[in-house]
Structures are given as structure tokens and as C-alpha cells.
Motif scaffolding. Structure first.
Motif, PDB file in Angstrom:
ATOM      1  N   GLN A  96      34.306 -11.432 -13.576  1.00 57.50           N
ATOM      2  CA  GLN A  96      34.076 -11.814 -14.968  1.00 57.50           C
ATOM      3  C   GLN A  96      33.148 -10.816 -15.657  1.00 57.50           C
ATOM      4  O   GLN A  96      33.358 -10.450 -16.826  1.00 57.50           O
ATOM      5  CB  GLN A  96      33.469 -13.207 -15.036  1.00 57.50           C
ATOM      6  N   GLU A  97      32.136 -10.377 -14.941  1.00 58.12           N
ATOM      7  CA  GLU A  97      31.185  -9.408 -15.490  1.00 58.12           C
ATOM      8  C   GLU A  97      31.899  -8.108 -15.860  1.00 58.12           C
ATOM      9  O   GLU A  97      31.676  -7.530 -16.941  1.00 58.12           O
ATOM     10  CB  GLU A  97      30.094  -9.146 -14.447  1.00 58.12           C
ATOM     11  N   ILE A  98      32.771  -7.660 -14.987  1.00 53.79           N
ATOM     12  CA  ILE A  98      33.515  -6.422 -15.235  1.00 53.79           C
ATOM     13  C   ILE A  98      34.502  -6.608 -16.379  1.00 53.79           C
ATOM     14  O   ILE A  98      34.645  -5.736 -17.247  1.00 53.79           O
ATOM     15  CB  ILE A  98      34.233  -5.973 -13.947  1.00 53.79           C
ATOM     16  N   VAL A  99      35.163  -7.763 -16.418  1.00 56.68           N
ATOM     17  CA  VAL A  99      36.119  -8.030 -17.492  1.00 56.68           C
ATOM     18  C   VAL A  99      35.426  -8.036 -18.853  1.00 56.68           C
ATOM     19  O   VAL A  99      35.971  -7.543 -19.844  1.00 56.68           O
ATOM     20  CB  VAL A  99      36.860  -9.361 -17.237  1.00 56.68           C
ATOM     21  N   ARG A 100      34.217  -8.589 -18.923  1.00 61.38           N
ATOM     22  CA  ARG A 100      33.471  -8.578 -20.193  1.00 61.38           C
ATOM     23  C   ARG A 100      33.244  -7.156 -20.685  1.00 61.38           C
ATOM     24  O   ARG A 100      33.343  -6.868 -21.891  1.00 61.38           O
ATOM     25  CB  ARG A 100      32.140  -9.305 -20.028  1.00 61.38           C
ATOM     26  N   LEU A 101      32.931  -6.260 -19.762  1.00 62.77           N
ATOM     27  CA  LEU A 101      32.690  -4.872 -20.145  1.00 62.77           C
ATOM     28  C   LEU A 101      33.988  -4.175 -20.536  1.00 62.77           C
ATOM     29  O   LEU A 101      34.017  -3.365 -21.458  1.00 62.77           O
ATOM     30  CB  LEU A 101      31.995  -4.128 -19.009  1.00 62.77           C
ATOM     31  N   VAL A 102      35.070  -4.495 -19.844  1.00 63.86           N
ATOM     32  CA  VAL A 102      36.381  -3.957 -20.230  1.00 63.86           C
ATOM     33  C   VAL A 102      36.706  -4.379 -21.655  1.00 63.86           C
ATOM     34  O   VAL A 102      37.184  -3.577 -22.480  1.00 63.86           O
ATOM     35  CB  VAL A 102      37.477  -4.440 -19.266  1.00 63.86           C
ATOM     36  N   ALA A 103      36.430  -5.637 -21.977  1.00 61.50           N
ATOM     37  CA  ALA A 103      36.723  -6.162 -23.308  1.00 61.50           C
ATOM     38  C   ALA A 103      35.865  -5.515 -24.384  1.00 61.50           C
ATOM     39  O   ALA A 103      36.226  -5.539 -25.567  1.00 61.50           O
ATOM     40  CB  ALA A 103      36.532  -7.677 -23.326  1.00 61.50           C
ATOM     41  N   ARG A 104      34.754  -4.939 -23.987  1.00 59.84           N
ATOM     42  CA  ARG A 104      33.888  -4.230 -24.932  1.00 59.84           C
ATOM     43  C   ARG A 104      34.265  -2.759 -25.059  1.00 59.84           C
ATOM     44  O   ARG A 104      33.607  -1.996 -25.757  1.00 59.84           O
ATOM     45  CB  ARG A 104      32.426  -4.336 -24.482  1.00 59.84           C
ATOM     46  N   GLY A 105      35.325  -2.352 -24.365  1.00 59.05           N
ATOM     47  CA  GLY A 105      35.812  -0.989 -24.493  1.00 59.05           C
ATOM     48  C   GLY A 105      35.208   0.001 -23.524  1.00 59.05           C
ATOM     49  O   GLY A 105      35.391   1.208 -23.671  1.00 59.05           O
ATOM     50  N   ARG A 106      34.489  -0.488 -22.500  1.00 62.86           N
ATOM     51  CA  ARG A 106      33.877   0.420 -21.535  1.00 62.86           C
ATOM     52  C   ARG A 106      34.931   1.027 -20.612  1.00 62.86           C
ATOM     53  O   ARG A 106      35.884   0.358 -20.228  1.00 62.86           O
ATOM     54  CB  ARG A 106      32.841  -0.304 -20.670  1.00 62.86           C
ATOM     55  N   THR A 107      34.734   2.268 -20.222  1.00 63.79           N
ATOM     56  CA  THR A 107      35.592   2.903 -19.225  1.00 63.79           C
ATOM     57  C   THR A 107      35.142   2.475 -17.830  1.00 63.79           C
ATOM     58  O   THR A 107      34.051   1.912 -17.649  1.00 63.79           O
ATOM     59  CB  THR A 107      35.507   4.427 -19.327  1.00 63.79           C
ATOM     60  N   ASN A 108      35.968   2.754 -16.831  1.00 66.16           N
ATOM     61  CA  ASN A 108      35.594   2.420 -15.457  1.00 66.16           C
ATOM     62  C   ASN A 108      34.302   3.115 -15.046  1.00 66.16           C
ATOM     63  O   ASN A 108      33.451   2.527 -14.367  1.00 66.16           O
ATOM     64  CB  ASN A 108      36.714   2.804 -14.494  1.00 66.16           C
ATOM     65  N   ALA A 109      34.155   4.379 -15.450  1.00 66.31           N
ATOM     66  CA  ALA A 109      32.948   5.128 -15.097  1.00 66.31           C
ATOM     67  C   ALA A 109      31.716   4.498 -15.743  1.00 66.31           C
ATOM     68  O   ALA A 109      30.648   4.400 -15.113  1.00 66.31           O
ATOM     69  CB  ALA A 109      33.090   6.582 -15.526  1.00 66.31           C
TER      70      ALA A 109
END
Length: 229
Positions: A172-185
Motif C-alpha cells: 500500500q505504501e508503494i502504491v501511494r507513491l506510484v499514485a503520486r507519480g514517483r518512479t521506481n528509483a
């Protein structure tokens, strides 16, 4: 192995510019550039590129229809496919127009990225590389706005699909960051994780949500309220 690319745009200067940018980077091979949607379908069937760079407004078939035919529900029997090997190129839409309806439709049809033509050369290259790797990249100027608006128009969040197996706290933590437009790096740096660990978590999330790409993961996060404005 080099990433193979076909460019489809009705403006010659755009095709020339994209070709120059991509061919200047190691590991990218432009196989052809074509002027309309019909030619794009023919080139994809003949050359089977990894990535198709596609304009929206072109004579005849537009980019949205080409995307639907190549990546939509019937794509497995579409151009370039065989009985034993369904073929779906990764599609990156590159257009002058950032209308939300265009973006939403392109992503719904299975596009792996959406860029504006005034994007930097670096962003164009990153979008091609991300698409080839099975990832997605949308112009930062429209990413959060698009997903937030999609969520606002989705109605009751309880109507959004729920995964058969719940996401872990880390997922969930990672998905939140994905939803904010963050790249994997960027996610790896922010959470002090190895890049391979982030990719593994996202692969698990993608399987749980039955999502085709990270754009659908991000859209799910906004629609369900996992991330908020």
C-alpha cells in the motif's frame, strides 16, 4: 538487445525530431516512421516493434483507434499476432493535446504512456524505456490531475474492484507513491529499499489487482481512496 521503435505522426518535422532524439541514445533502434494510423498498423504487423510512439490526431485512423486495435480486448488476434504468440506492442501516446478525455481513453485502451510534444528529450527516452520494460510514464504535468479527476468522477469508491488478496502495508505504501507519480528509483530512495524489491512488490500488486500497468495501479489507488489529494 536494443529497444525497437516505430514512430507514427503526420508531421514530418516531429518524426524527424523524435528519430534524431531516440537514435542518439544507445540501446534504441528506430525501425520506421509513418504518417498515419493505417501505416502504423501495417508497420507494427510487419516489424513487430517493442514500442510504438503514436500521435492522436492523424488522417484516417487516429491514435486512439490504433491503440484500441493493438492493445484492446481483441488485440490478441490483431496485427502481428500468430495462433501461438499473441502480440501487443507497448504504446506511448505523444501529442500536442492533453485533454483529459484523450488521456483517459488512451490509457483505457492499454497505452503504456502519455507525453506532450513539448516534453524534454530525456522524458521521451525515459517513456520509451519504461514502456519496453512493461512500465508506464505519463507527463508529470498531467499525472496527478488526471488520476485525481478520474477518482472524483468514479462515484462511490466501494464500487471499485477489490483484490482477492489484500495488499500488505508495504505494498500500500508503494502504491501511494506510484499514485503520486514517483518512479521506481524515487520510491526505492524514499523508502530505503532496493530497486529490485520495489519492482517485486509492484509485480505482486499488479497480479493482485489484475492491472496491466502502473497507470492502472495508480488509478485504482485514487479510485479507492488509498491516496487522496
Amino acid at each position: 538487445m536494443a529497444i525497437s521503435v516505430v514512430i507514427a505522426d503526420d508531421q514530418e518535422m516531429v518524426r524527424i525530431g523524435f528519430r534524431m532524439i531516440l537514435e542518439s541514445r544507445p540501446g534504441i533502434d528506430v525501425l520506421a516512421d509513418v504518417v498515419d494510423g493505417e501505416a502504423a498498423l501495417e508497420a507494427v504487423a510487419r516489424l513487430r516493434p517493442d514500442v510504438l510512439l503514436l500521435d492522436i490526431r492523424m488522417p484516417g485512423l487516429d491514435g486512439l483507434e490504433v491503440t484500441r486495435r493493438l492493445c484492446g480486448p481483441d488485440a490478441a488476434s490483431g496485427p502481428g499476432s500468430t495462433a501461438d504468440e499473441p502480440y501487443r506492442p507497448r504504446i506511448v501516446i505523444v501529442t500536442t493535446f492533453d485533454h483529459d478525455a484523450y488521456v483517459h481513453t488512451a490509457l483505457h485502451h492499454g497505452a503504456s504512456g502519455f507525453l506532450l510534444k513539448d516534453a524534454s528529450p530525456e522524458l521521451l527516452v525515459e517513456a520509451v524505456q519504461a514502456a519496453a520494460a512493461g512500465d508506464s510514464l505519463i507527463s508529470p504535468a498531467i499525472t496527478v490531475r488526471l488520476l485525481r479527476d478520474m477518482a472524483a468522477g468514479a462515484g462511490d469508491p466501494s464500487g471499485s474492484r477489490a483484490p482477492d488478496k489484500p495488499l500488505t502495508e508495504r505494498e500500500q505504501e508503494i502504491v501511494r507513491l506510484v499514485a503520486r507519480g514517483r518512479t521506481n528509483a524515487e520510491i526505492a530512495a524514499e523508502l530505503f529499499l532496493a530497486l529490485s524489491t520495489v519492482k517485486a512488490h509492484l509485480a505482486n500488486v499488479q497480479g493482485k489487482l489484475e492491472a496491466r500497468n502502473r497507470v492502472e495501479i495508480a488509478a485504482w489507488a485514487w479510485e479507492t481512496g488509498l491516496v487522496r489529494a
